[in-house]
Every structure is written in C-alpha cells, then in structure tokens.
Design a protein around this motif. Sequence first.
Motif, PDB file in Angstrom:
ATOM      1  N   LEU A 102       0.813  -1.220   0.000  1.00 31.17           N
ATOM      2  CA  LEU A 102       0.000   0.000   0.000  1.00 31.17           C
ATOM      3  C   LEU A 102       0.849   1.275   0.000  1.00 31.17           C
ATOM      4  CD1 LEU A 102      -2.851  -0.895   2.543  1.00 31.17           C
ATOM      5  CD2 LEU A 102      -2.910  -1.003   0.044  1.00 31.17           C
ATOM      6  N   GLY A 103       2.161   1.129   0.127  1.00 32.63           N
ATOM      7  CA  GLY A 103       3.033   2.303   0.161  1.00 32.63           C
ATOM      8  C   GLY A 103       2.850   3.155   1.396  1.00 32.63           C
ATOM      9  N   LEU A 104       2.600   2.508   2.531  1.00 29.86           N
ATOM     10  CA  LEU A 104       2.323   3.261   3.762  1.00 29.86           C
ATOM     11  C   LEU A 104       3.584   3.787   4.434  1.00 29.86           C
ATOM     12  CD1 LEU A 104      -0.449   1.004   5.363  1.00 29.86           C
ATOM     13  CD2 LEU A 104      -0.729   2.995   3.864  1.00 29.86           C
ATOM     14  N   GLY A 105       4.732   3.244   4.101  1.00 29.02           N
ATOM     15  CA  GLY A 105       5.983   3.737   4.679  1.00 29.02           C
ATOM     16  C   GLY A 105       6.211   3.338   6.114  1.00 29.02           C
ATOM     17  N   ARG A 106       5.512   2.308   6.599  1.00 29.88           N
ATOM     18  CA  ARG A 106       5.706   1.887   7.993  1.00 29.88           C
ATOM     19  C   ARG A 106       7.096   1.285   8.176  1.00 29.88           C
ATOM     20  NH1 ARG A 106       4.783  -3.082  11.248  1.00 29.88           N
ATOM     21  NH2 ARG A 106       4.697  -2.344  13.403  1.00 29.88           N
ATOM     22  N   ARG A 107       7.765   1.682   9.252  1.00 31.17           N
ATOM     23  CA  ARG A 107       9.068   1.140   9.602  1.00 31.17           C
ATOM     24  C   ARG A 107       8.912   0.252  10.835  1.00 31.17           C
ATOM     25  NH1 ARG A 107      12.933   1.536   5.862  1.00 31.17           N
ATOM     26  NH2 ARG A 107      14.523   1.513   7.513  1.00 31.17           N
ATOM     27  N   VAL A 108       9.223  -1.006  10.677  1.00 31.66           N
ATOM     28  CA  VAL A 108       9.197  -1.924  11.810  1.00 31.66           C
ATOM     29  C   VAL A 108      10.373  -1.580  12.724  1.00 31.66           C
ATOM     30  CG1 VAL A 108       9.316  -4.344  12.518  1.00 31.66           C
ATOM     31  CG2 VAL A 108       8.165  -3.709  10.375  1.00 31.66           C
ATOM     32  N   PRO A 109      10.163  -1.496  14.039  1.00 33.70           N
ATOM     33  CA  PRO A 109      11.269  -1.182  14.949  1.00 33.70           C
ATOM     34  C   PRO A 109      12.478  -2.081  14.715  1.00 33.70           C
ATOM     35  CG  PRO A 109       9.200  -1.047  16.121  1.00 33.70           C
ATOM     36  CD  PRO A 109       8.876  -1.587  14.756  1.00 33.70           C
ATOM     37  N   GLU A 110      13.656  -1.479  14.809  1.00 34.66           N
ATOM     38  CA  GLU A 110      14.890  -2.178  14.458  1.00 34.66           C
ATOM     39  C   GLU A 110      15.120  -3.433  15.283  1.00 34.66           C
ATOM     40  OE1 GLU A 110      19.586  -1.284  14.987  1.00 34.66           O
ATOM     41  OE2 GLU A 110      18.452   0.289  13.948  1.00 34.66           O
ATOM     42  N   ASP A 111      14.752  -3.410  16.570  1.00 37.06           N
ATOM     43  CA  ASP A 111      15.020  -4.588  17.393  1.00 37.06           C
ATOM     44  C   ASP A 111      14.250  -5.804  16.899  1.00 37.06           C
ATOM     45  OD1 ASP A 111      12.608  -3.460  18.168  1.00 37.06           O
ATOM     46  OD2 ASP A 111      12.898  -3.823  20.306  1.00 37.06           O
ATOM     47  N   ARG A 112      13.042  -5.592  16.387  1.00 38.63           N
ATOM     48  CA  ARG A 112      12.258  -6.710  15.855  1.00 38.63           C
ATOM     49  C   ARG A 112      12.867  -7.221  14.550  1.00 38.63           C
ATOM     50  NH1 ARG A 112       6.522  -3.517  16.458  1.00 38.63           N
ATOM     51  NH2 ARG A 112       7.023  -2.681  18.532  1.00 38.63           N
ATOM     52  N   VAL A 113      13.292  -6.299  13.697  1.00 42.26           N
ATOM     53  CA  VAL A 113      13.888  -6.702  12.431  1.00 42.26           C
ATOM     54  C   VAL A 113      15.185  -7.464  12.669  1.00 42.26           C
ATOM     55  CG1 VAL A 113      14.865  -5.881  10.254  1.00 42.26           C
ATOM     56  CG2 VAL A 113      12.818  -4.790  11.184  1.00 42.26           C
ATOM     57  N   ARG A 114      16.004  -6.960  13.577  1.00 42.12           N
ATOM     58  CA  ARG A 114      17.272  -7.639  13.876  1.00 42.12           C
ATOM     59  C   ARG A 114      17.031  -9.061  14.394  1.00 42.12           C
ATOM     60  NH1 ARG A 114      22.095  -5.109  13.982  1.00 42.12           N
ATOM     61  NH2 ARG A 114      22.152  -2.825  13.844  1.00 42.12           N
ATOM     62  N   LEU A 115      16.063  -9.213  15.274  1.00 37.00           N
ATOM     63  CA  LEU A 115      15.773 -10.537  15.811  1.00 37.00           C
ATOM     64  C   LEU A 115      15.420 -11.507  14.682  1.00 37.00           C
ATOM     65  CD1 LEU A 115      13.660 -11.244  18.979  1.00 37.00           C
ATOM     66  CD2 LEU A 115      13.471 -12.687  16.960  1.00 37.00           C
ATOM     67  N   LEU A 116      14.639 -11.046  13.728  1.00 39.92           N
ATOM     68  CA  LEU A 116      14.215 -11.916  12.632  1.00 39.92           C
ATOM     69  C   LEU A 116      15.339 -12.170  11.639  1.00 39.92           C
ATOM     70  CD1 LEU A 116      10.629 -10.517  12.079  1.00 39.92           C
ATOM     71  CD2 LEU A 116      11.299 -12.615  13.264  1.00 39.92           C
ATOM     72  N   LEU A 117      16.174 -11.179  11.393  1.00 38.69           N
ATOM     73  CA  LEU A 117      17.311 -11.385  10.494  1.00 38.69           C
ATOM     74  C   LEU A 117      18.264 -12.439  11.059  1.00 38.69           C
ATOM     75  CD1 LEU A 117      18.104  -7.724   9.393  1.00 38.69           C
ATOM     76  CD2 LEU A 117      17.026  -9.515   8.016  1.00 38.69           C
ATOM     77  N   GLU A 118      18.353 -12.514  12.371  1.00 35.88           N
ATOM     78  CA  GLU A 118      19.207 -13.519  13.000  1.00 35.88           C
ATOM     79  C   GLU A 118      18.705 -14.939  12.736  1.00 35.88           C
ATOM     80  OE1 GLU A 118      19.246 -12.488  17.099  1.00 35.88           O
ATOM     81  OE2 GLU A 118      20.511 -10.696  16.823  1.00 35.88           O
ATOM     82  N   GLN A 119      17.434 -15.065  12.369  1.00 38.45           N
ATOM     83  CA  GLN A 119      16.847 -16.382  12.107  1.00 38.45           C
ATOM     84  C   GLN A 119      17.013 -16.825  10.654  1.00 38.45           C
ATOM     85  OE1 GLN A 119      15.592 -17.783  14.969  1.00 38.45           O
ATOM     86  NE2 GLN A 119      16.212 -15.834  15.901  1.00 38.45           N
ATOM     87  N   VAL A 120      17.529 -15.941   9.791  1.00 36.96           N
ATOM     88  CA  VAL A 120      17.666 -16.274   8.375  1.00 36.96           C
ATOM     89  C   VAL A 120      18.812 -17.258   8.185  1.00 36.96           C
ATOM     90  CG1 VAL A 120      18.191 -15.381   6.075  1.00 36.96           C
ATOM     91  CG2 VAL A 120      16.696 -14.077   7.618  1.00 36.96           C
ATOM     92  N   THR A 121      18.505 -18.408   7.593  1.00 38.85           N
ATOM     93  CA  THR A 121      19.488 -19.453   7.317  1.00 38.85           C
ATOM     94  C   THR A 121      19.171 -20.049   5.943  1.00 38.85           C
ATOM     95  OG1 THR A 121      18.152 -21.255   8.242  1.00 38.85           O
ATOM     96  CG2 THR A 121      19.569 -20.032   9.785  1.00 38.85           C
ATOM     97  N   PRO A 122      20.090 -20.833   5.373  1.00 39.69           N
ATOM     98  CA  PRO A 122      19.750 -21.526   4.126  1.00 39.69           C
ATOM     99  C   PRO A 122      18.488 -22.373   4.252  1.00 39.69           C
ATOM    100  CG  PRO A 122      22.111 -21.620   4.490  1.00 39.69           C
ATOM    101  CD  PRO A 122      21.515 -21.022   5.736  1.00 39.69           C
ATOM    102  N   ARG A 123      18.261 -22.939   5.423  1.00 45.02           N
ATOM    103  CA  ARG A 123      17.070 -23.759   5.628  1.00 45.02           C
ATOM    104  C   ARG A 123      15.799 -22.919   5.571  1.00 45.02           C
ATOM    105  NH1 ARG A 123      15.924 -27.648  10.919  1.00 45.02           N
ATOM    106  NH2 ARG A 123      13.920 -28.487  10.204  1.00 45.02           N
ATOM    107  N   THR A 124      15.800 -21.742   6.217  1.00 44.36           N
ATOM    108  CA  THR A 124      14.594 -20.909   6.180  1.00 44.36           C
ATOM    109  C   THR A 124      14.356 -20.357   4.775  1.00 44.36           C
ATOM    110  OG1 THR A 124      15.755 -18.864   6.842  1.00 44.36           O
ATOM    111  CG2 THR A 124      14.868 -20.272   8.599  1.00 44.36           C
ATOM    112  N   LEU A 125      15.435 -20.053   4.048  1.00 45.65           N
ATOM    113  CA  LEU A 125      15.263 -19.586   2.670  1.00 45.65           C
ATOM    114  C   LEU A 125      14.558 -20.650   1.831  1.00 45.65           C
ATOM    115  CD1 LEU A 125      18.725 -17.912   1.912  1.00 45.65           C
ATOM    116  CD2 LEU A 125      16.619 -16.810   2.693  1.00 45.65           C
TER     117      LEU A 125
END
Length: 206
Positions: free
Chosen positions: A123-146
């Motif tokens: 929708l182009g709302l421009g919402r920014r998810v708080p950085e701490d939440r994004v960082r937590l999820l980026l830490e979960q990225v692995t070849p298996r999750t991809l």
Amino acid sequence: MDTATAIASERRELAAMLESLTPAQWDAPTLCAGWRVREVAAHMSMGFRVSLPRQVLELVKARGDINRMTDRRARQDAATLSTAELVGAIRDNAHHPWKPPVGGIAAALGHDVVHGLDISVALGLGRRVPEDRVRLLLEQVTPRTLKFFGAELDGVELRADDLDWSFGAGAPLTGAAQDLLLVAYGRKLPPGHLRGAARDAHVSRS
C-alpha cells in the motif's frame, strides 16, 4: 525487549494500522499473491479464532496441503468477517501464545512482521518496523529458512543499507533491512525498494 513483548507490540501496531485503512485499501492487493488486505488480516488472526482441532480437520479436508487449507480459510473468513472484527481479533489477542507449527516464538514474530509488511509495503504506507524486531528476525535467516519460504538466493548477497547486516555471497542485493527480510521470506517487492545486480529477480512487475 523479549520476543513475547515484541509480538504484543507488533500486533497492537498492526491493528492500529489496519483500523486506519479506507475501504478501498482493504480490498487492495498485497505482496501475498492473490490475497487482498482482507485475506492477509484474516490469515494473521486465524490462529486466534480457529481451534487447533478445527484446523487439523480442515487440513485433512485439504489432503494435507497446508497452503490450500490456509488459502481457503483466509478467503472464507475475509468474506464473512467485518473489518472491525478482523482488527479486533488482532488487537484483542496481542498476548495470545499462538506459534506456527515450526519455528517457535521467533517464527510467530516473523509471521506478524512479514504479513504486516505484505500490507504496508504493497500500500506504500511507509511503515518502519522497529529495528530490534527486524534484527531478531534477520538472526533467524538461514539456508534452511530460505528454502522453506521459497526464496531463491543462490549466488546473491543480501546487504542492508540501514544497519550492519548481510547474508550470503555473490551478486549484491541492497535495500532496507525490512525489505531484505521480505526477500528472505520469498516476496517480490514493488520497484524502488531494492538495488544491485540481483535486483530484477526480486522485483514485482505487476
């Protein structure tokens, strides 16, 4: 902030975002192929509204195809529940302990954050998810999750331009961390969100 608190905050913020949408926006497409905002909101709240035995029964009816089951249920609920009911189901269950079948509590946060971005980015709302939440999820990225999310990133390096994070090796794909999180969850983004040699394969043409 612990993960459970992050989930509760995310759900309350998403409920407020949904409550602010116009009727036309509720019927607009999202990054989830074939789903409008209504279907995404219905899917996000299904675990709060539908008992586990009922979900198992519907999965059996779908011959074990969880994607078919969730799609059918999202469309059914989107057609029968009002926008106020969908918003309320998310807001009133901010502290609900629901988790996906795999992935635990971090996956529950990912479910909320990514589906929220499916809506706000489309929708182009421009919402920014708080950085701490994004960082937590980026830490979960692995070849298996991809592989689980169908993200085709062989020979690609994801490189955030708003925080210190990268993943993989190869042709660079640069963008905001929350946009790269969407790519890691198998999404194609609208033009203008990504840069780099690997961009074209991850941009929506619709």
